[in-house]
Motif scaffolding. Structure first.
Motif, PDB file in Angstrom:
ATOM      1  N   ASP A 106      -7.110   4.057  19.052  1.00 50.35           N
ATOM      2  CA  ASP A 106      -8.166   4.612  18.198  1.00 50.35           C
ATOM      3  C   ASP A 106      -8.570   3.526  17.209  1.00 50.35           C
ATOM      4  N   PRO A 107      -9.487   2.618  17.573  1.00 46.26           N
ATOM      5  CA  PRO A 107      -9.792   1.470  16.722  1.00 46.26           C
ATOM      6  C   PRO A 107     -10.409   1.844  15.382  1.00 46.26           C
ATOM      7  N   VAL A 108     -11.136   2.953  15.337  1.00 52.03           N
ATOM      8  CA  VAL A 108     -11.754   3.358  14.066  1.00 52.03           C
ATOM      9  C   VAL A 108     -10.682   3.711  13.046  1.00 52.03           C
ATOM     10  N   ALA A 109      -9.677   4.470  13.475  1.00 54.34           N
ATOM     11  CA  ALA A 109      -8.591   4.839  12.568  1.00 54.34           C
ATOM     12  C   ALA A 109      -7.793   3.609  12.146  1.00 54.34           C
ATOM     13  N   VAL A 110      -7.521   2.718  13.111  1.00 54.26           N
ATOM     14  CA  VAL A 110      -6.758   1.500  12.805  1.00 54.26           C
ATOM     15  C   VAL A 110      -7.509   0.633  11.801  1.00 54.26           C
ATOM     16  N   ASP A 111      -8.781   0.373  12.081  1.00 55.27           N
ATOM     17  CA  ASP A 111      -9.560  -0.519  11.221  1.00 55.27           C
ATOM     18  C   ASP A 111      -9.756   0.071   9.828  1.00 55.27           C
ATOM     19  N   ALA A 112      -9.936   1.390   9.758  1.00 51.47           N
ATOM     20  CA  ALA A 112     -10.116   2.020   8.443  1.00 51.47           C
ATOM     21  C   ALA A 112      -8.866   1.852   7.591  1.00 51.47           C
ATOM     22  N   ALA A 113      -7.696   1.998   8.203  1.00 50.37           N
ATOM     23  CA  ALA A 113      -6.447   1.878   7.444  1.00 50.37           C
ATOM     24  C   ALA A 113      -6.207   0.441   7.003  1.00 50.37           C
ATOM     25  N   LEU A 114      -6.465  -0.532   7.887  1.00 50.93           N
ATOM     26  CA  LEU A 114      -6.186  -1.931   7.555  1.00 50.93           C
ATOM     27  C   LEU A 114      -7.223  -2.514   6.592  1.00 50.93           C
ATOM     28  N   THR A 115      -8.448  -2.023   6.657  1.00 49.49           N
ATOM     29  CA  THR A 115      -9.489  -2.501   5.749  1.00 49.49           C
ATOM     30  C   THR A 115      -9.175  -2.145   4.301  1.00 49.49           C
ATOM     31  N   ALA A 116      -8.360  -1.114   4.099  1.00 56.52           N
ATOM     32  CA  ALA A 116      -7.999  -0.708   2.737  1.00 56.52           C
ATOM     33  C   ALA A 116      -7.215  -1.795   2.012  1.00 56.52           C
ATOM     34  N   ASP A 117      -6.632  -2.742   2.756  1.00 59.20           N
ATOM     35  CA  ASP A 117      -5.929  -3.868   2.136  1.00 59.20           C
ATOM     36  C   ASP A 117      -6.927  -5.021   2.009  1.00 59.20           C
ATOM     37  N   PRO A 118      -7.277  -5.431   0.800  1.00 63.42           N
ATOM     38  CA  PRO A 118      -8.272  -6.495   0.625  1.00 63.42           C
ATOM     39  C   PRO A 118      -7.912  -7.785   1.358  1.00 63.42           C
ATOM     40  N   ALA A 119      -6.611  -8.064   1.529  1.00 55.80           N
ATOM     41  CA  ALA A 119      -6.205  -9.294   2.209  1.00 55.80           C
ATOM     42  C   ALA A 119      -6.574  -9.270   3.680  1.00 55.80           C
ATOM     43  N   LEU A 120      -6.532  -8.102   4.318  1.00 53.87           N
ATOM     44  CA  LEU A 120      -6.836  -7.993   5.744  1.00 53.87           C
ATOM     45  C   LEU A 120      -8.292  -7.645   6.025  1.00 53.87           C
ATOM     46  N   ALA A 121      -8.992  -7.143   5.023  1.00 50.61           N
ATOM     47  CA  ALA A 121     -10.351  -6.637   5.242  1.00 50.61           C
ATOM     48  C   ALA A 121     -11.274  -7.662   5.903  1.00 50.61           C
ATOM     49  N   PRO A 122     -11.292  -8.940   5.483  1.00 49.09           N
ATOM     50  CA  PRO A 122     -12.187  -9.903   6.149  1.00 49.09           C
ATOM     51  C   PRO A 122     -11.875 -10.085   7.630  1.00 49.09           C
ATOM     52  N   SER A 123     -10.597 -10.113   7.989  1.00 53.76           N
ATOM     53  CA  SER A 123     -10.221 -10.278   9.393  1.00 53.76           C
ATOM     54  C   SER A 123     -10.639  -9.066  10.211  1.00 53.76           C
ATOM     55  N   VAL A 124     -10.467  -7.872   9.641  1.00 59.34           N
ATOM     56  CA  VAL A 124     -10.859  -6.653  10.352  1.00 59.34           C
ATOM     57  C   VAL A 124     -12.371  -6.625  10.556  1.00 59.34           C
ATOM     58  N   ALA A 125     -13.111  -7.039   9.523  1.00 55.25           N
ATOM     59  CA  ALA A 125     -14.571  -7.058   9.636  1.00 55.25           C
ATOM     60  C   ALA A 125     -15.030  -8.048  10.698  1.00 55.25           C
ATOM     61  N   ALA A 126     -14.309  -9.170  10.816  1.00 53.17           N
ATOM     62  CA  ALA A 126     -14.676 -10.190  11.801  1.00 53.17           C
ATOM     63  C   ALA A 126     -14.213  -9.834  13.201  1.00 53.17           C
ATOM     64  N   THR A 127     -13.153  -9.043  13.296  1.00 52.08           N
ATOM     65  CA  THR A 127     -12.563  -8.711  14.600  1.00 52.08           C
ATOM     66  C   THR A 127     -12.324  -7.209  14.696  1.00 52.08           C
ATOM     67  N   PRO A 128     -13.381  -6.397  14.694  1.00 48.34           N
ATOM     68  CA  PRO A 128     -13.163  -4.951  14.790  1.00 48.34           C
ATOM     69  C   PRO A 128     -12.643  -4.562  16.167  1.00 48.34           C
ATOM     70  N   GLY A 129     -11.704  -3.620  16.199  1.00 50.82           N
ATOM     71  CA  GLY A 129     -11.212  -3.117  17.476  1.00 50.82           C
ATOM     72  C   GLY A 129     -10.219  -4.016  18.165  1.00 50.82           C
ATOM     73  N   ILE A 130      -9.443  -4.789  17.388  1.00 51.86           N
ATOM     74  CA  ILE A 130      -8.427  -5.644  18.013  1.00 51.86           C
ATOM     75  C   ILE A 130      -7.393  -4.768  18.708  1.00 51.86           C
ATOM     76  N   ARG A 131      -6.873  -5.221  19.842  1.00 51.21           N
ATOM     77  CA  ARG A 131      -5.905  -4.445  20.613  1.00 51.21           C
ATOM     78  C   ARG A 131      -4.539  -5.117  20.604  1.00 51.21           C
ATOM     79  N   VAL A 132      -3.510  -4.287  20.810  1.00 50.91           N
ATOM     80  CA  VAL A 132      -2.142  -4.780  20.991  1.00 50.91           C
ATOM     81  C   VAL A 132      -1.857  -4.707  22.480  1.00 50.91           C
ATOM     82  N   LEU A 133      -1.786  -5.838  23.144  1.00 51.17           N
ATOM     83  CA  LEU A 133      -1.608  -5.846  24.596  1.00 51.17           C
ATOM     84  C   LEU A 133      -0.242  -5.293  24.979  1.00 51.17           C
TER      85      LEU A 133
END
Length: 496
Positions: free
Chosen positions: A288-315
């Motif tokens: 569920d990438p929307v739920a994952v990205d919403a939770a990680l974006t709440a951390d300012p340190a990770l927010a830029p990476s999430v914005a640049a790479t939305p929907g990253i997967r764990v293989l």
């Protein structure tokens, strides 16, 4: 009683046709006797005419038939099965892999370490259907795929989908889809594959996922870890051999914006369901990438990476034993060195395909073969070679079982009890084999360098404390930290 679903929340998702909830629950419409996925384009029924059930099997068990417009059986799987580690979630993962068809409910219960009676009670209470009903729903989905994507005779479809008889197959299709198999096949003007001309022995499918999906990270991971002979990456297509319950197979995947184009060549069509499930787990298609990205974006340190790479997967993995052996083989060496060692192992000990398929020539070797002959092929520090042999022996004699139905806590303890396996290896295996979304590889060198680049706490305790805000998605946070460091290295190399 099935697991409670909030009626108002579910109805809002249905009224807005929110595709993010496809696979998380189904909508059963009393007035029509049909169940649909939340995003079904049909007119939204009145609130009083619907109920919400956790699985398609529960709807079928309650007497509803599948909507042939939105195909609820073809929705992405629920991310809840990876997020949860309880008995019901572990059972669902094994049922999707076809354990009931191969070993019966008794085999499923044995793999999970519970009695058949207790397993049936838990699944019925939480999912609205017992293991047989869940497996039946899975067989019905496989049957529809074969009917609508191949030209196989109906009788062959019945046995390939796992039914014991043609009569049982006909009855199930009529009950689930309200039409005969021949009508279900005639409803499509052409196969629901990728639109390419049919090729003998090849099945083409479209595997749905929840958008967004970052293709770049997935493609880099697959290409970077591909073992020659067993895997290949060429012109945007990843291909690999599969050791399946009834024979070998070859899977070729191409990432499209809204789906994965999958091409399968199987020695035995009974392995279709297992092959699809394993490819989905490998590519983390039920996330569920929307739920994952919403939770990680709440951390300012990770927010830029999430914005640049939305929907990253764990293989994930297609075979637990393979992942563990490759992980141990690659301990404390570079990715390139690990690939070289793995490729050598495949060439020397992997069973050859009956007919090579392009660059694919061998399966990854079975644990039994590595345990017996690994010393002939493996090179490097004696301690690492001994660990690989020891792990292969444990897998071969059954003292260590690796499958998606394992309890994470128990499996981690068993791995750590093996000399030569430390916390990083155990946690990496949990993340990839069990699909655990909440594992942070805090001692990983590349990850810690990513931590430093983002200005996060460097101390182990401080980082662990900070990472609690990423729960239950710490595995995905780790992918962002890895990618941050790897991207920085790539930029430095280009500049140099």
């Amino acid at each position: 009683m099935t697991t409670a679903l909030d009626h108002d929340s579910c109805y809002r998702a249905v009224a807005s046709r929110d595709a993010r909830f496809d696979g998380c629950f189904v909508t059963a419409v009393r007035t029509t006797g049909i169940y649909c996925r939340p995003s079904c384009p049909a007119i939204t029924p009145r609130p009083g005419n619907v109920s919400f059930l956790p699985t398609a099997a529960a709807a079928q068990h309650a007497g509803y038939r599948a909507c042939r417009r939105c195909l609820p059986d073809a929705a992405p799987g629920s991310p809840e099965w990876d997020l949860r580690g309880d008995l019901a979630a572990r059972a669902v993962r094994l049922i999707a892999d076809g354990v009931v068809e191969r070993s019966g409910v008794a085999g499923l219960a044995a793999d999970l370490g519970y009695s058949e009676r207790q397993l049936n009670r838990v699944l019925t209470e939480q999912l609205g259907a017992g293991p047989l009903a869940l497996a039946r729903a899975h067989r019905a989905h496989t049957a529809r795929l074969l009917l609508q994507t191949t030209a196989l005779p109906v009788a062959d479809v019945a046995f390939a989908a796992g039914f014991a008889s043609v009569r049982q197959f006909n009855d199930t299709v009529r009950e689930v889809f309200a039409v005969t198999p021949s009508v279900l096949r005639a409803e499509v003007a052409r196969p629901r594959g990728d639109g390419a001309p049919p090729v003998a022995g090849v099945i083409r499918l479209r595997l749905p996922f929840r958008v967004p999906m970052d293709a770049g990270w997935t493609e880099w991971f697959l290409a970077g870890h591909a073992l020659g002979g067993a895997e290949s990456w060429c012109d945007g297509e990843y291909a690999r051999t599969l050791a399946l319950p009834h024979g070998s197979g070859v899977a070729r995947v191409r990432l499209e914006p809204t789906h994965v184009a999958l091409q399968l060549r199987l020695a035995d069509l009974r392995d279709l369901g297992a092959a699809v499930t394993r490819v989905r787990r490998l590519l983390d298609l039920d996330a569920d990438p929307v739920a994952v990205d919403a939770a990680l974006t709440a951390d300012p340190a990770l927010a830029p990476s999430v914005a640049a790479t939305p929907g990253i997967r764990v293989l994930g993995s297609v075979d637990g034993a393979e992942v563990l052996l490759r992980t141990v083989l690659g301990q404390q060496v570079s990715l390139a060195a690990a690939r070289t060692a793995g490729t050598r192992l495949v060439a020397a000990l992997g069973p050859p395909l009956a007919a090579p398929d392009g660059a694919l020539t061998h399966l990854f070797p079975a644990a039994e073969v590595v345990a017996q002959r690994g010393h002939e092929v493996l090179t490097g520090p004696a301690r690492r070679v001994a660990t690989v042999i020891r792990v292969a022996t444990a897998l071969a004699d059954g003292s260590l079982a690796l499958h998606p139905g394992r309890d994470g806590t128990e499996l981690r303890a068993e791995l750590l009890a093996l000399p030569g396996i430390g916390p990083w290896t155990a946690d990496y295996v949990l993340m990839r084999v069990l699909g655990d979304p909440d594992v942070l590889l805090g001692t990983d060198l590349v990850l810690r360098q990513g931590v430093a680049r983002l200005g996060l706490p460097r101390g182990a305790r401080e980082l662990a404390a900070h990472a609690t805000r990423w729960s239950p998605w710490r595995s995905y946070a780790g992918m962002h930290l890895w990618k941050t460091e790897l991207d920085a290295r790539a930029r430095t190399k280009e500049t140099t």
